[in-house]
Design a protein around this motif. Sequence first.
Motif, PDB file in Angstrom:
ATOM      1  N   ASP A  42       0.790  -1.234   0.000  1.00  0.00           N
ATOM      2  CA  ASP A  42       0.000   0.000   0.000  1.00  0.00           C
ATOM      3  C   ASP A  42       0.820   1.280   0.000  1.00  0.00           C
ATOM      4  O   ASP A  42       0.292   2.347   0.295  1.00  0.00           O
ATOM      5  CB  ASP A  42      -0.942  -0.006   1.213  1.00  0.00           C
ATOM      6  N   ALA A  93      -6.708   6.221   3.193  1.00  0.00           N
ATOM      7  CA  ALA A  93      -6.552   6.119   1.742  1.00  0.00           C
ATOM      8  C   ALA A  93      -5.104   5.851   1.319  1.00  0.00           C
ATOM      9  O   ALA A  93      -4.158   6.222   2.008  1.00  0.00           O
ATOM     10  CB  ALA A  93      -7.053   7.401   1.084  1.00  0.00           C
ATOM     11  N   ILE A  94      -5.001   5.187   0.161  1.00  0.00           N
ATOM     12  CA  ILE A  94      -3.702   4.904  -0.450  1.00  0.00           C
ATOM     13  C   ILE A  94      -3.331   6.104  -1.289  1.00  0.00           C
ATOM     14  O   ILE A  94      -3.836   6.277  -2.395  1.00  0.00           O
ATOM     15  CB  ILE A  94      -3.801   3.657  -1.352  1.00  0.00           C
ATOM     16  N   GLN A  95      -2.473   6.962  -0.791  1.00  0.00           N
ATOM     17  CA  GLN A  95      -2.058   8.153  -1.532  1.00  0.00           C
ATOM     18  C   GLN A  95      -0.724   8.612  -0.988  1.00  0.00           C
ATOM     19  O   GLN A  95      -0.364   8.305   0.154  1.00  0.00           O
ATOM     20  CB  GLN A  95      -3.110   9.264  -1.399  1.00  0.00           C
ATOM     21  N   GLU A  96       0.019   9.343  -1.829  1.00  0.00           N
ATOM     22  CA  GLU A  96       1.388   9.692  -1.438  1.00  0.00           C
ATOM     23  C   GLU A  96       1.443  10.474  -0.130  1.00  0.00           C
ATOM     24  O   GLU A  96       2.385  10.310   0.643  1.00  0.00           O
ATOM     25  CB  GLU A  96       2.073  10.478  -2.562  1.00  0.00           C
ATOM     26  N   THR A  97       0.444  11.307   0.124  1.00  0.00           N
ATOM     27  CA  THR A  97       0.486  12.099   1.358  1.00  0.00           C
ATOM     28  C   THR A  97       0.284  11.244   2.604  1.00  0.00           C
ATOM     29  O   THR A  97       0.443  11.743   3.717  1.00  0.00           O
ATOM     30  CB  THR A  97      -0.563  13.226   1.341  1.00  0.00           C
ATOM     31  N   GLY A 139      -1.757  14.692   4.988  1.00  0.00           N
ATOM     32  CA  GLY A 139      -2.480  13.463   4.731  1.00  0.00           C
ATOM     33  C   GLY A 139      -3.578  13.239   5.746  1.00  0.00           C
ATOM     34  O   GLY A 139      -4.034  14.183   6.419  1.00  0.00           O
ATOM     35  N   THR A 140      -4.008  11.987   5.875  1.00  0.00           N
ATOM     36  CA  THR A 140      -5.167  11.685   6.710  1.00  0.00           C
ATOM     37  C   THR A 140      -4.921  10.526   7.674  1.00  0.00           C
ATOM     38  O   THR A 140      -5.859   9.993   8.250  1.00  0.00           O
ATOM     39  CB  THR A 140      -6.366  11.335   5.806  1.00  0.00           C
TER      40      THR A 140
END
Lengths: 274, 274, 274, 274
Positions: A42, A93-97, A139-140
């Motif tokens: 991930d 979520a799967i994201q760069e941040t 990010g989160t």
Amino acid sequence: MCRWLAYSGTPIPLEELLLKRDRSLIDQSLHSRLGATTTNGDGFGVGWYEEGQPPRVYRSTHPAWNDRNLREIAAGISSPLFMAHIRASTGTAIQETNVHPFRYGKWLWMHNGLIRDFAQVKRELVLAVDPSLFPSIEGTTDSECMFYLALTFGLEDDPVLAVERMVGFVEKTGRDHGVEHPLQMTIATTDGTSIWAFRYSSEADSRSLYFSTRMDTLKALYPESVLSLLSDETRAVVSEPLGDLPGAWNEVPEAHVGIIQPGADELRPFVPRA
Amino acid sequence: MCRWLAYSGTPIPLEELLLKRDRSLIDQSLHSRLGATTTNGDGFGVGWYEEGQPPRVYRSTHPAWNDRNLREIAAGISSPLFMAHIRASTGTAIQETNVHPFRYGKWLWMHNGLIRDFAQVKRELVLAVDPSLFPSIEGTTDSECMFYLALTFGLEDDPVLAVERMVGFVEKTGRDHGVEHPLQMTIATTDGTSIWAFRYSSEADSRSLYFSTRMDTLKALYPESVLSLLSDETRAVVSEPLGDLPGAWNEVPEAHVGIIQPGADELRPFVPRA
Amino acid sequence: MCRWLAYSGTPIPLEELLLKRDRSLIDQSLHSRLGATTTNGDGFGVGWYEEGQPPRVYRSTHPAWNDRNLREIAAGISSPLFMAHIRASTGTAIQETNVHPFRYGKWLWMHNGLIRDFAQVKRELVLAVDPSLFPSIEGTTDSECMFYLALTFGLEDDPVLAVERMVGFVEKTGRDHGVEHPLQMTIATTDGTSIWAFRYSSEADSRSLYFSTRMDTLKALYPESVLSLLSDETRAVVSEPLGDLPGAWNEVPEAHVGIIQPGADELRPFVPRA
Amino acid sequence: MCRWLAYSGTPIPLEELLLKRDRSLIDQSLHSRLGATTTNGDGFGVGWYEEGQPPRVYRSTHPAWNDRNLREIAAGISSPLFMAHIRASTGTAIQETNVHPFRYGKWLWMHNGLIRDFAQVKRELVLAVDPSLFPSIEGTTDSECMFYLALTFGLEDDPVLAVERMVGFVEKTGRDHGVEHPLQMTIATTDGTSIWAFRYSSEADSRSLYFSTRMDTLKALYPESVLSLLSDETRAVVSEPLGDLPGAWNEVPEAHVGIIQPGADELRPFVPRA
């Protein structure tokens, strides 16, 4: 369950620990042995320091094992202090941040574990972040939230105390919401000079964490090995041992913090503060 | 500057408005004519309704013009009500959770414009989101923050009033921080039955917004055209006119809200409420 | 090792087989039980037919388990005939053009296995593709190469014969280069009406392949189940059984081809032709 | 239309030319002035050399202007010889294996332009590639095909002759298929020591190409500038001038090749060979 490593010592190409040997970090991402989940696909991040420069970070949401850019960078960059992290999302979520290590100024931070019932407590935790730091959150994840709480509690001045206060605050907030065991963590953070590595969980059953054995001991054990190229100061901390060298790794005890620093390294009990 | 469209009426394949004709939404993303920036390559999203189903959303951070999956989906899916948005970031990260339209229950929301000095005011705005809604925020944009504030202020019960209160609150918060013109926006939101389209800015100089002319008028003007296949109820709202049909588009006046709904559509002045 | 499924029968939402139940295809991608590799994170594709339309294909290089667009599409689209594939690369690049199913006209094709020493024989194989078909090759995999060879050998007229000739040609070419066991495959191909599923390997030790039991038999075994909603014609072919229903799956024998078609289905020996 | 640059001289951080100044390469990708298309969002690549190492390549299919990893790497890596390319696809797929620069051993190659009707002639061109080189082709572009043809014709021994033979062969093949003007190109290739930059098109109307003025001349013109930090040997070749310094750039004439090398640079007519 995430995987991470932190390295300090003689400058080496990143690929030496990330890619090259059997049971490298990438190899672990495909076949985790001690982890709670079987796959770590991930996201992958690596942060590194070079002489006189702020830390740089490469982050990807592709599985590390098929990221060609990572192979190029890991071969081309040598560093005396770097951190790498392979993510297995616990829901965000799967994201760069959301990929570790997170960065603030000269500091890097990465985490394995979770804040339980994070959706329930997130608002309270986020609102406790110092308003001047708040806009830097990108990010989160629970992990980044812990970083900004630690910064709020003085990470830059006294890292151990700040993390103890952060953990105390997260545990109190969770328990106020009826969460029995609010926190599970191994954490590594660095200012580019020292590395602080924490092992703690509310249930006193933390995920694994290992320090490499002192280099002079290892060199005495393996006098013919490539280890002779590394300085006596060289150390690594990892969520799961790399390689298969007997005697190379020592488990960090439950509720302890290890400090890799110029001069003698340290290992101390870790006690959350309310 | 972003681009968007909202469509309601006779079910048509999404590709009819997204891809097919000269000056389609995708074509606009490559060659924006009225926009403030020349390229809209920071993400694409489309949300659509089908009979008896919750809205579905497809989001991508690849430029829309080279997204093959979008072409497949846009050809394969027909819908009586859909929205699409092409993003040009005003600073927040390029990631799927920041791509419009945003969704909450049966509602979709998309925005062109910005909250000025968002980093300064974000904490206060987020703090005002209802704690029960807070955990549903997934991204980091001003646009999504406006959506959750509008939900907090009653979007599901009285959309116009809720958006007027949201705008009043954002303007007050911005001005408290010394921002002269806190808000610039065109917004579309829908519950799957009606569409509300807002044009407003603090400086009374809002980005463009157009309603399609009534279908019976257009059919009288172009009796031989494909328009004859569309119901008289069919309408579209767009940030910039699609196609080149003279008489097809009417500009929404400054500080107005248009409502596409069963029965007669409406156009009303929009007045922020403190 | 890849995973795939092909479905034909009563239209159902794609998510029913891709996502919903324990041991769905996505679940398998995380915890492969019968496969040669433990993780299938190198790409996901699904191709589907709807009434009177050419097949549509959604392809992603993100791991299927964290692809939000896939979840949206799989929930929103119902189809009477679809195929899905999860890739574990045997060496070629991770990119959308290498994701199965491949498409040519109304045909779809997907493959689990490999051509051994493909780099050595690729030039000869590609050279044998009909020059009129050559420009349609988009990716770089052995699997797509096999598809274009099968098309060259008459897939559209006589699928079984064409695949037998393709396999004969690939085996001859490999053996000319000293490869002992040139080919390992399970393959599914469809024209939107029938599905052909092949199980074969040069070493007579092929990867697994299963046909669902006849629906009338299953309904008699499980009279109260949701199966009653499916037509008697409904069938699935899978690389590994889905779900845990005893008696639901029958292994396709080594070196056989199964045909799902209007009227009686067929199972026949498969014999490569030089 | 693509954009590229090649740099040789005093080691500088990549970001100096890629990101930092107005009209940097990234800035050009958003607002191309001399190009045939208005946006270059179809991929970005940079290849660089460091002391005693093979070239490294970073490739991305995200638009360069929002690629955070690129910013990290470009700030962290200094190099005495590097190349960067921003792609605007002329039809082939958007994927990392189609991003320039391409690499073979110590060589890098990048191209702006196209082989016209490439789908028609691709098979013949690809089959002319030396069988020992054929397995190294990873993507599907005309540009990479030209690289492998040039390698086949002796690029590593005599780069100018090899490119002249490659162009002659491509033109002959195109004309055999009735293509009036088969080729349009600017090309840069390097072995890590010298750079060869070609400007040519079958119609004698090639895309732009510029060499930087000799450093001693520039330093005399701008004695106070940062240019004083660069060695007299420092040179750049670009598809479109960077920055706004009058006198800094000289157009390469139609059908010429420029060579940046140890000792005196060269500029010679370029003549395709049948």
